[in-house]
Structures are given as structure tokens and as C-alpha cells.
Design a protein around this motif. Sequence first.
Motif, PDB file in Angstrom:
ATOM      1  N   ARG A  48       0.822  -1.225   0.000  1.00 53.86           N
ATOM      2  CA  ARG A  48       0.000   0.000   0.000  1.00 53.86           C
ATOM      3  C   ARG A  48       0.848   1.265   0.000  1.00 53.86           C
ATOM      4  NH1 ARG A  48      -3.716  -2.349   4.934  1.00 53.86           N
ATOM      5  NH2 ARG A  48      -5.173  -3.587   3.682  1.00 53.86           N
ATOM      6  N   GLU A  49       2.148   1.104   0.051  1.00 50.78           N
ATOM      7  CA  GLU A  49       3.088   2.224   0.190  1.00 50.78           C
ATOM      8  C   GLU A  49       2.782   2.993   1.478  1.00 50.78           C
ATOM      9  OE1 GLU A  49       5.158   5.843  -2.396  1.00 50.78           O
ATOM     10  OE2 GLU A  49       3.144   5.146  -2.930  1.00 50.78           O
ATOM     11  N   ASP A  50       2.402   2.258   2.480  1.00 48.47           N
ATOM     12  CA  ASP A  50       2.122   2.831   3.797  1.00 48.47           C
ATOM     13  C   ASP A  50       3.355   2.585   4.665  1.00 48.47           C
ATOM     14  OD1 ASP A  50       1.044   3.876   6.056  1.00 48.47           O
ATOM     15  OD2 ASP A  50      -0.625   2.458   6.222  1.00 48.47           O
ATOM     16  N   LYS A 411       3.702   9.430   0.212  1.00 49.39           N
ATOM     17  CA  LYS A 411       3.583   8.469  -0.889  1.00 49.39           C
ATOM     18  C   LYS A 411       4.007   9.086  -2.211  1.00 49.39           C
ATOM     19  CE  LYS A 411      -0.070   5.770   1.312  1.00 49.39           C
ATOM     20  NZ  LYS A 411      -1.407   5.140   1.179  1.00 49.39           N
ATOM     21  N   ALA A 415      -2.326   4.843  -5.748  1.00 49.36           N
ATOM     22  CA  ALA A 415      -2.839   3.921  -4.730  1.00 49.36           C
ATOM     23  C   ALA A 415      -2.885   2.497  -5.270  1.00 49.36           C
ATOM     24  CB  ALA A 415      -4.232   4.359  -4.285  1.00 49.36           C
ATOM     25  N   TRP A 416      -2.610   1.553  -4.412  1.00 46.62           N
ATOM     26  CA  TRP A 416      -2.633   0.129  -4.790  1.00 46.62           C
ATOM     27  C   TRP A 416      -4.074  -0.342  -4.836  1.00 46.62           C
ATOM     28  CZ3 TRP A 416      -2.737  -4.479  -1.247  1.00 46.62           C
ATOM     29  CH2 TRP A 416      -2.553  -5.687  -1.962  1.00 46.62           C
ATOM     30  N   GLU A 417      -4.443  -0.976  -5.923  1.00 45.41           N
ATOM     31  CA  GLU A 417      -5.815  -1.432  -6.099  1.00 45.41           C
ATOM     32  C   GLU A 417      -5.952  -2.923  -5.874  1.00 45.41           C
ATOM     33  OE1 GLU A 417      -8.152   0.669  -6.479  1.00 45.41           O
ATOM     34  OE2 GLU A 417      -6.923   2.433  -6.885  1.00 45.41           O
TER      35      GLU A 417
END
Length: 418
Positions: A48-50, A411, A415-417
Motif C-alpha cells: 500500500r506504500e504505507d 507516498k 494507490a494500490w488497487e
Amino acid sequence: MASGKLLYAQSGGVTAVINASASAVIAEARARKIKVLAARNGILGALREDLIDTSKESAAAIRALAHTPGGAFGSCRFKLKSLEQDRAKYERLLDVLKAHDVRYFLYNGGNDSADTALKVSKLAAEFGYPLTCIGVPKTIDNDLAVTDCCPGFGSAAKYTAVSVREAAFDVAAMAETSTKVFVYEAMGRHAGWLAAAAGLAGNGPDEAPHLILFPERAYDEADFLANVKKVVAKVGYCVVVASEGIRTADGTFVADAGGGKDAFGHTQLGGVASYLAGKVKDELGYKVHWTLPDYLQRSARHIASKTDLDQAMAAGKAAVQFALKGLNSTMPVIKRTSNAPYKWKIEAAPLEKVANHEKTMPANFLRKDGYGITAAARAYLEPLIRGEAPPPYGRDGLPKYVTLKNVAVKKKLPAWEG
């Protein structure tokens, strides 16, 4: 000075000392001038690049991680499949690593995590991206291959042995007019290491635990009940320790909770102690108490093993050193060099020899009747629970644990889907 950043992530069920490994990773990286990012909630955070900027935490907070249970950055049960089946996810992960100039990936977990780290290293090589992947060992089940023991196990083992010994005093005091049988459920799906650790609670043949049920031995209900009756007749009471993963001869889990499979394809277990207690009460007529310590086994930092803490921190420190040396696709493992006195050291092991392999107890660790541990098992287990490492306590009488700020990194990708 090495270039690039280091990404650290925690995976699967946490332990009393997984944060100690994290503390050592961050401290060693800081000493080497390497910036450490952490993935929030394990590999999901990476996808999620979190990401978390650990440089925002004080040195005191990082030191305090060493005595704080849980997973400071969050963990998850999320299994990536093969490179072919989950290629899009792996490529997304690589994109995140590239976007943040991550050159070192440290994944703190068990068998499946070692497998994931291995696959990520292969994908990076395929795309020509300079990435060193290191597995950092962690599990309370002690089932990782190659390593003599696993950080997290020693503390859970100490909690188990101490709890069983203390409960046995309680049962002994009440046996004349009340409880005759006490059943303690230990974690352990396929390997009975924690159940075996309970055997350290007693020394003589009449000392608790009187009966231990292991996944490595088929559960025979009639034989079990006969032995409970025999122990009660001889000792006056019976303390039973049962691994959650015990099975009947046909391979059926005695405690299949009927909850389907988790992300790793594991059957949800739970309730073996209550099942056994019900059988003892119904078939033998004894008053029974039972307990399911569950998360308490792996979160009890207040009673951690000093040996375990030292090994968890040594593994974290070595993981950074291995990464900076370019020892790709390896894991720092513990090698026992002496039993008396107990000595150990850290070595590098290829992830291919760790990933998806499972270490069960040696046959010579199980007593001939299958209901206890041998002297060989005791010699192996006892050093692992040795020593105390209590956390600092506040005036309120509670441990002074730390909660990190966990400041997010900005980020850079869509966004990751997934």
C-alpha cells in the motif's frame, strides 16, 4: 557509506521479543548511517506504500522497544503466492522499493516470511534492481528449520513452564475437596515445542505436568482417559498440557474450530482444553478446570527469557550486518555450540533452506509412553528459558511500554488497487 534505505517489516503472529529484534535493527542501521523505513502492518503496508519513517523516533523510544511486547509497526497474516500467481503484487512491491530507494529488505517472521523474502530477492534480480533481502527469524512455535531455536520461543516457553508450575500448586491445594484435573492448552499447530516446554515445570515422575499431549503423537482418547485416572489415583490430582494441534490417528484435529482456513491455509484451531475437560468430566466424573492462554503465551514480556531477548536482539543486529555485506537471501540463525555451559552464536543460513520447511521435535525428545519429555529434551529446552529480563515498571505498578509515533512517509505512487 552504504547507499539506499532499509525497509523493515513484521509478519504473522507477534512475540514478546519481536520488537527487540526491531530495536536492534534500527539501532544498528543508525550506527551505520542507514535510514530505516518500516512497513505498517507488514507486507500489506509495503504493498500500500504505507511506510513509516523511523528516524522520527527518539533513541530512547527505540531502546524501549526492546522491552515492549506486540508488533510496534503492526503485523499481518497475508501470504503472497508464487511469483507466477501473484506477479502483479510482487512487481508492485518492487515499484514501492524503487520509489523509496530501498536497497535492503528485512522481513521479520517465520517460514512463509522467509519464502516471501526469497521470492522478492529473485524478482529484484530478474529486473536488475540492487536489493539485498534478509529474513529475520521469529516464531513462538520454534518450528523454523536450520536454526537451533527461534527468537520468541524461549519467552513463550518460560511463560508456559512458569504458568503450569504455579497452576499445579493451586490444583494440589484444592484436590482433596474440589478440582482433580487441570488442562492447559499450549500453542503449536504441527510441532509440540511449547507443550514440551511445560515439561520443565516438574522434575520428578509425580510432579506436574503429569500428561503432555503432542501433535507428534496420535491422540488416543481411551488411553488418555485411562492415564488420567491412573495419575489421579496415585497423586491425587492430574495436570494435563495439550498442544492445540493434537490429532487423532486419521489426522483430524481434535480442536478444529470449524472456522475454515486462514491466509496461510491453516485450519483455525481452538478449544482442545475445553474438549478434553469435557471428556474427563463426562467419562471419569472428576471436577475439571481448564485454561486457554492463547495470546498471553506470546505477549507476556514481563516474564521474558533473558536468553531469548539476547538472541532476538543479536538476530536483528546481524540481519543489518548481513544486509550491508550483501549476503542476499539469507537469515541469521542461532547455532548452539555448547550445552554445559550453554553457548551460542549467530550464523548465516540460505533462505532456501529455511523457507517452507518445518522443524518438529526429534523422536528422542518424547518419552516412550508419549506423555512427557526426556532428559534430552530437558537439556535442549532448559537453557532457552534461563535468565530474567523484566521491563521497567512505573509508580502505577504497570510495565512502562512504549508506543511509537509511526510518522508516515509521503507516498510517491498511485494507490494500490490489489
